[in-house]
Design a protein around this motif. Structure first.
Motif, mmCIF file in Angstrom:
data_model
loop_
_atom_site.group_PDB
_atom_site.id
_atom_site.type_symbol
_atom_site.label_atom_id
_atom_site.label_comp_id
_atom_site.label_asym_id
_atom_site.label_seq_id
_atom_site.Cartn_x
_atom_site.Cartn_y
_atom_site.Cartn_z
ATOM 1 N N LEU A 1 0.870 -1.167 0.000
ATOM 2 C CA LEU A 1 0.000 0.000 0.000
ATOM 3 C C LEU A 1 0.907 1.217 0.000
ATOM 4 N N GLY A 2 0.822 2.015 -1.066
ATOM 5 C CA GLY A 2 1.706 3.164 -1.193
ATOM 6 C C GLY A 2 2.663 2.981 -2.351
ATOM 7 N N SER A 3 3.558 3.934 -2.495
ATOM 8 C CA SER A 3 4.489 3.954 -3.620
ATOM 9 C C SER A 3 5.633 2.972 -3.429
ATOM 10 N N SER A 4 5.957 2.238 -4.478
ATOM 11 C CA SER A 4 7.081 1.304 -4.415
ATOM 12 C C SER A 4 8.415 2.031 -4.318
ATOM 13 N N SER A 5 8.416 3.337 -4.587
ATOM 14 C CA SER A 5 9.644 4.132 -4.482
ATOM 15 C C SER A 5 9.661 4.993 -3.222
ATOM 16 N N ALA A 6 8.870 4.608 -2.224
ATOM 17 C CA ALA A 6 8.799 5.379 -0.975
ATOM 18 C C ALA A 6 10.150 5.397 -0.263
ATOM 19 N N LYS A 7 10.371 6.448 0.527
ATOM 20 C CA LYS A 7 11.621 6.594 1.277
ATOM 21 C C LYS A 7 11.667 5.662 2.483
ATOM 22 N N TYR B 1 1.196 9.756 5.426
ATOM 23 C CA TYR B 1 2.453 9.683 4.682
ATOM 24 C C TYR B 1 2.331 9.002 3.323
ATOM 25 N N GLY B 2 1.289 8.217 3.139
ATOM 26 C CA GLY B 2 1.158 7.488 1.889
ATOM 27 C C GLY B 2 0.835 8.386 0.702
ATOM 28 N N LYS B 3 0.032 9.414 0.933
ATOM 29 C CA LYS B 3 -0.407 10.269 -0.169
ATOM 30 C C LYS B 3 0.740 11.034 -0.803
ATOM 31 N N ASP C 1 5.841 9.052 0.758
ATOM 32 C CA ASP C 1 6.966 8.932 1.691
ATOM 33 C C ASP C 1 7.054 7.554 2.325
ATOM 34 N N VAL C 2 5.907 6.928 2.547
ATOM 35 C CA VAL C 2 5.874 5.644 3.252
ATOM 36 C C VAL C 2 5.050 4.638 2.460
ATOM 37 N N ALA C 3 5.541 3.412 2.406
ATOM 38 C CA ALA C 3 4.776 2.301 1.843
ATOM 39 C C ALA C 3 4.671 1.214 2.898
ATOM 40 N N TRP C 4 3.559 0.524 2.892
ATOM 41 C CA TRP C 4 3.255 -0.513 3.879
ATOM 42 C C TRP C 4 3.177 -1.856 3.160
ATOM 43 N N ILE C 5 3.978 -2.801 3.596
ATOM 44 C CA ILE C 5 3.983 -4.144 3.033
ATOM 45 C C ILE C 5 3.432 -5.095 4.081
ATOM 46 N N TYR C 6 2.347 -5.778 3.766
ATOM 47 C CA TYR C 6 1.703 -6.686 4.714
ATOM 48 C C TYR C 6 2.099 -8.121 4.410
ATOM 49 N N ARG C 7 2.588 -8.828 5.449
ATOM 50 C CA ARG C 7 2.909 -10.242 5.326
ATOM 51 C C ARG C 7 2.208 -11.029 6.432
#
Length: 243
Positions: free
Chosen positions: A67-73, A101-103, A106-112
């Motif tokens: 969720l968010g940009s794959s190029s997030a910081k 931060y997602g919009k 800046d931040v992406a969330w990876i769920y596992r």
């Protein structure tokens, strides 16, 4: 050591096991040309912990739910159990983090997945259900589905299994196709792969998250459901150090 980065490190006051050692220049502390392996400094321990996580956390790939940009910081890689009450709380924290931060990318969330069957016997099938939702409707349906699971489950195996199909219908999926997928066990290997990686990391409970400072390639653990303010502070420190 870059004094500005050290100053940023010194500002950290979070009561969490997240260690922002990535704001330090890598390389360790040398004595007489050799790394001081005996009685390592706090900085050395932090650097080693980050390196160990970098080696053990499975690289992000096309199978991950982002969720968010794959190029997030900043990346937050979460290992979670849908029937864990602390995970339920932390899920809301991360939704709030992504709203802020997602919009901006800046931040992406990876769920596992890390369903702990010994504690929550229903969580494995629920994890597979989220994968079926993602398979049938794409990444957005995965997130829509799992958000609903966390919203309605009482936790601790309190969710009626019949609700899995009801949720699928609520998010606009074919109940027939969903049930076929869920009953087939098609995504058992996918969930097991996440479980295996969680065990390789040494995770003993959920939620367990890893914050990744992409610029400095540093990995920091968060063990537990820390509140929004704590996670925000950690992210802000990394973003400041990335400027």
């Amino acid at each position: 050591m870059d004094e500005n980065k050290k100053g940023l490190m010194d500002k950290i006051s979070l009561p969490v096991s997240i260690i922002i050692a990535g704001v330090l220049i890598g390389g360790g502390v040398y004595l007489n040309g050799r790394i001081a392996k005996e009685n390592p400094t706090t900085t050395q321990k932090q650097e080693q912990a980050s390196d160990n996580l970098a080696d053990s956390v499975r690289p992000i790939d096309a199978n991950d739910h982002i969720l968010g940009s794959s190029s997030a910081k900043v990346l937050v890689i979460e290992y979670s159990d849908t029937e864990c009450p602390f995970c339920k709380n932390f899920h809301q924290t991360m939704l709030s983090i992504m709203q802020e931060y997602g919009k901006n990318g800046d931040v992406a969330w990876i769920y596992r997945h890390y369903p702990i069957a010994g504690l929550h016997s229903k969580s494995i099938k629920e994890a597979e259900a989220t994968e079926c939702a993602g398979n049938l409707g794409g990444n957005s349906k995965f997130w829509e589905y799992i958000n609903k699971v966390y919203e309605i489950t009482p936790s601790n195996d309190g969710l009626d299994p019949k609700e899995l199909t009801n949720i699928a219908k609520q998010v606009g999926l074919s109940s027939t196709a969903f049930d076929t997928c869920l009953n087939s066990g098609e995504f058992t290997p996918r969930v097991n792969a996440d479980i295996q990686n969680a065990q390789e990391i040494g995770i003993s409970g959920t939620p367990y998250s890893v914050i990744v400072d992409v610029k400095n390639n540093k990995y920091y653990p968060i063990e537990g459901a820390y509140p929004y303010a704590n996670i925000k502070s950690a992210i802000d420190l990394i973003l400041t150090g990335s400027e």
